[in-house]
Motif scaffolding. Structure first.
Motif, mmCIF file in Angstrom:
data_model
loop_
_atom_site.group_PDB
_atom_site.id
_atom_site.type_symbol
_atom_site.label_atom_id
_atom_site.label_comp_id
_atom_site.label_asym_id
_atom_site.label_seq_id
_atom_site.Cartn_x
_atom_site.Cartn_y
_atom_site.Cartn_z
ATOM 1 N N VAL A 1 29.398 16.654 12.418
ATOM 2 C CA VAL A 1 29.650 15.747 13.545
ATOM 3 C C VAL A 1 29.501 16.494 14.869
ATOM 4 O O VAL A 1 28.992 15.950 15.853
ATOM 5 C CB VAL A 1 31.037 15.099 13.436
ATOM 6 C CG1 VAL A 1 31.304 14.204 14.650
ATOM 7 C CG2 VAL A 1 31.156 14.280 12.152
ATOM 8 N N ALA A 2 29.933 17.760 14.901
ATOM 9 C CA ALA A 2 29.779 18.558 16.117
ATOM 10 C C ALA A 2 28.310 18.646 16.524
ATOM 11 O O ALA A 2 27.962 18.504 17.708
ATOM 12 C CB ALA A 2 30.360 19.959 15.897
ATOM 13 N N HIS A 3 27.443 18.860 15.561
ATOM 14 C CA HIS A 3 26.006 18.922 15.872
ATOM 15 C C HIS A 3 25.452 17.535 16.213
ATOM 16 O O HIS A 3 24.527 17.426 17.029
ATOM 17 C CB HIS A 3 25.254 19.551 14.706
ATOM 18 C CG HIS A 3 25.521 21.023 14.542
ATOM 19 N ND1 HIS A 3 25.153 21.944 15.488
ATOM 20 C CD2 HIS A 3 26.142 21.719 13.561
ATOM 21 C CE1 HIS A 3 25.517 23.164 15.092
ATOM 22 N NE2 HIS A 3 26.120 23.051 13.928
ATOM 23 N N ASP A 4 26.032 16.485 15.614
ATOM 24 C CA ASP A 4 25.637 15.128 16.014
ATOM 25 C C ASP A 4 25.922 14.887 17.492
ATOM 26 O O ASP A 4 25.161 14.203 18.186
ATOM 27 C CB ASP A 4 26.395 14.086 15.185
ATOM 28 C CG ASP A 4 25.900 13.975 13.756
ATOM 29 O OD1 ASP A 4 24.771 14.412 13.475
ATOM 30 O OD2 ASP A 4 26.657 13.444 12.912
ATOM 31 N N ARG B 1 40.314 17.980 15.677
ATOM 32 C CA ARG B 1 39.740 18.946 14.727
ATOM 33 C C ARG B 1 38.220 18.968 14.879
ATOM 34 O O ARG B 1 37.591 20.033 14.778
ATOM 35 C CB ARG B 1 40.140 18.560 13.298
ATOM 36 C CG ARG B 1 39.455 19.360 12.191
ATOM 37 C CD ARG B 1 39.876 20.812 12.219
ATOM 38 N NE ARG B 1 39.174 21.591 11.217
ATOM 39 C CZ ARG B 1 37.980 22.150 11.383
ATOM 40 N NH1 ARG B 1 37.335 22.006 12.537
ATOM 41 N NH2 ARG B 1 37.431 22.871 10.422
ATOM 42 N N VAL B 2 37.621 17.791 15.119
ATOM 43 C CA VAL B 2 36.176 17.732 15.334
ATOM 44 C C VAL B 2 35.820 18.345 16.687
ATOM 45 O O VAL B 2 34.815 19.040 16.819
ATOM 46 C CB VAL B 2 35.675 16.284 15.223
ATOM 47 C CG1 VAL B 2 34.156 16.233 15.357
ATOM 48 C CG2 VAL B 2 36.108 15.655 13.898
ATOM 49 N N HIS C 1 31.134 25.614 17.145
ATOM 50 C CA HIS C 1 29.775 25.616 16.605
ATOM 51 C C HIS C 1 28.711 25.081 17.554
ATOM 52 O O HIS C 1 27.546 25.451 17.432
ATOM 53 C CB HIS C 1 29.735 24.778 15.319
ATOM 54 C CG HIS C 1 30.585 25.301 14.216
ATOM 55 N ND1 HIS C 1 30.242 26.397 13.459
ATOM 56 C CD2 HIS C 1 31.795 24.883 13.739
ATOM 57 C CE1 HIS C 1 31.184 26.632 12.558
ATOM 58 N NE2 HIS C 1 32.140 25.726 12.707
ATOM 59 N N ALA C 2 29.080 24.188 18.464
ATOM 60 C CA ALA C 2 28.065 23.535 19.301
ATOM 61 C C ALA C 2 28.621 23.243 20.685
ATOM 62 O O ALA C 2 28.725 22.089 21.091
ATOM 63 C CB ALA C 2 27.595 22.244 18.621
ATOM 64 N N THR D 1 37.841 30.219 22.701
ATOM 65 C CA THR D 1 36.927 29.580 23.649
ATOM 66 C C THR D 1 37.412 29.775 25.076
ATOM 67 O O THR D 1 38.606 29.989 25.313
ATOM 68 C CB THR D 1 36.807 28.075 23.353
ATOM 69 O OG1 THR D 1 35.862 27.486 24.262
ATOM 70 C CG2 THR D 1 38.132 27.363 23.507
ATOM 71 N N THR D 2 36.477 29.707 25.994
ATOM 72 C CA THR D 2 36.817 29.736 27.421
ATOM 73 C C THR D 2 36.635 28.363 28.060
ATOM 74 O O THR D 2 36.807 28.228 29.278
ATOM 75 C CB THR D 2 35.948 30.768 28.154
ATOM 76 O OG1 THR D 2 34.569 30.423 27.981
ATOM 77 C CG2 THR D 2 36.190 32.172 27.625
#
Length: 472
Positions: A174-177, A200-201, A208-209, A392-393
């Motif tokens: 879903v992250a890449h979607d 969570r997504v 990841h994206a 993450t920043t």
């Protein structure tokens, strides 16, 4: 919109041959009609469908779809659009957009000065395939019976037998979607807002994206490193006990519902010993446990009253809950958990942590069934990164409820340490889903997206010692 399992599978098969031979197809946004009753909605809304590869980059991949609704800002100010992540897993967003927009509170923070983009995650809602399993029930605690668990296993195997790649329906995909959607809509920057499992997504996007993501709001966060089943029963019991302690601290509540904790534990022990026949119906420990988890998510203010009824033999609160246990796309729920949650937990640890507290023990059997379902299907390679804390920043605002059996505030406080410059707000007396629940948090969200570099204004929040307003 309710469709049979076989109709959904047929829809997936129709898309299977859409990719050209030898070439991985590009993601595509196709404008289309909006779903639902938009009469009276005070926004301009553009709708359509994203078409993507099920197995991204594979030239032999089937094409799958998910719906998109873009709510245009009332007074645009050049800010990036907000991408909304629904909860679950197995929840949905697009079909409910018109209802959401008709609520007066929507005008306080949704699409005021920036567009909001709603979409159903692949595998759920109006997406195709949508992995609903008709005839089965499922709650956050798990399948409420062995029959439900067996039905979900059969459902997953049916999808797999028809060519659906179950390993491709999870937070990472879903992250890449989201990135595919960002590019197809030609968006330079995006903001993210999500609630419950949607966070969570969001975490998967940030890991990841993260390209183009400017700012994030996580409402009632569920971090990747949290354990769904091991420790889950204790989280539910702890949340219930917080509510009972707040009741005990108020004279009227305490006098109406004395010794509530001890009486509930005694009732739970009876259900754990054997199913209980009440009013001509038989209720299992799973029925009571599922109700308690659901009620402490959303019904804390009436919980002492409802628990008192149940203890006295009035099971109407449980009856109402049991009639509505089909609120997830069960197959998609499991494709997430079995790929990114359960592989990192031990089935034996569920009872080990709950043993000795009959209220916590009510949740053990349905959570064990989650493990049994995952063990019945091959989920492919499991990546350890899916259980690692996010680093993450990207500016992130965390909004957590003081009372939350699924996403307790201590998880938020621990997770936020990996988010450089993050802000954490824990709302006293609030329950799951605090973002849109009050004018204070709605204003906080809107102002944060206007300028995420500034501290949010907490002056409107209730003080930590504010008594809870119970409904009698």
């Amino acid at each position: 919109m309710i469709r049979t399992l076989w109709a959904r599978i047929a829809g997936a098969l129709l898309l299977a041959g859409a990719a050209g031979p030898g070439l991985a197809a590009e993601p595509e946004f196709k404008p289309g009609a909006c779903v639902g009753d938009y009469a009276g909605v005070p926004y301009k809304v553009d709708c359509g469908t994203m078409v993507v590869d099920e197995a991204r980059g594979d030239p032999k991949s089937r094409r799958i779809t998910f719906p998109v609704a873009i709510v245009r800002a009332l007074e645009p100010k050049g800010l990036p659009p907000v991408v909304y992540f629904h909860g679950g897993p197995g929840g949905d967003a697009v079909e409910g957009v018109p209802t959401r927009l008709k609520r007066p509170a929507a005008k306080e923070f949704i699409a005021v000065d920036q567009d909001w983009i709603f979409f159903d995650h692949r595998g759920t809602g109006l997406a195709s395939p949508s992995m609903n399993c008709p005839g089965t029930a499922l709650t956050d605690a798990g399948p409420p019976s062995e029959k439900d668990a067996d039905g979900i296993i059969a459902c997953l195997k049916a999808f797999k037998a028809q060519g659906v790649d179950l390993t491709r329906y999870n937070a990472v995909e879903v992250a890449h979607d989201v990135q595919d959607m960002r590019k197809a809509l030609k968006l330079d920057k995006i903001d993210l807002y999500g609630g419950s499992y949607g966070t969570r997504v969001q975490a998967a996007v940030q890991t990841h994206a993260p390209q183009g993501v400017r700012a994030v709001v996580q409402d009632s966060p569920w971090p990747p490193e949290a354990a769904w089943t091991v420790g889950g029963p204790e989280m539910v019991a702890s949340s219930l006990y917080v509510v009972m302690a707040k009741c005990e601290a108020i004279a009227e509540c305490a006098s109406r519902y004395p010794d509530l904790k001890a009486r509930l534990q005694a009732t739970a022990a009876k259900f754990m010993a054997a199913p209980q026949s009440i009013g001509g119906k038989t209720y299992s420990a799973d029925d009571l446990g599922g109700y308690l988890m659901d009620a402490s998510y959303f019904a804390a203010r009436v919980l002492p009253q409802q628990l008192s009824k149940i203890i006295a033999g009035d099971m109407s609160p449980v009856d109402e809950f049991m009639a509505s246990r089909d609120y997830y796309a069960e197959g998609q729920f499991m494709t997430h958990l079995c790929k990114e949650e359960i592989p990192f937990e031990k089935r034996s640890g569920i009872m080990a942590g709950a043993k000795g507290d009959p209220v916590a023990e009510l949740m053990v059997a349905p959570m064990e069934r989650i493990h049994d379902i995952c063990a019945a299907v091959d989920w492919g390679e499991i990546s350890p990164i899916e259980q690692q804390p996010v680093k993450t920043t990207i500016p992130t605002l965390f909004l957590a409820a003081e009372i939350d059996p699924g996403c307790p505030p201590e998880l938020t406080e621990a997770a936020a340490r990996g988010y450089a410059g993050s802000q954490v707000v824990i709302v006293t007396n609030a329950t799951h889903g605090v973002g849109g629940a009050s004018p204070c948090t709605r204003k906080m969200i809107r102002n944060y997206f206007v300028d995420p570099s500034q501290p949010v204004d907490r002056s409107c929040l209730p003080a930590k010692d504010t008594p809870m307003a119970f409904v009698y």
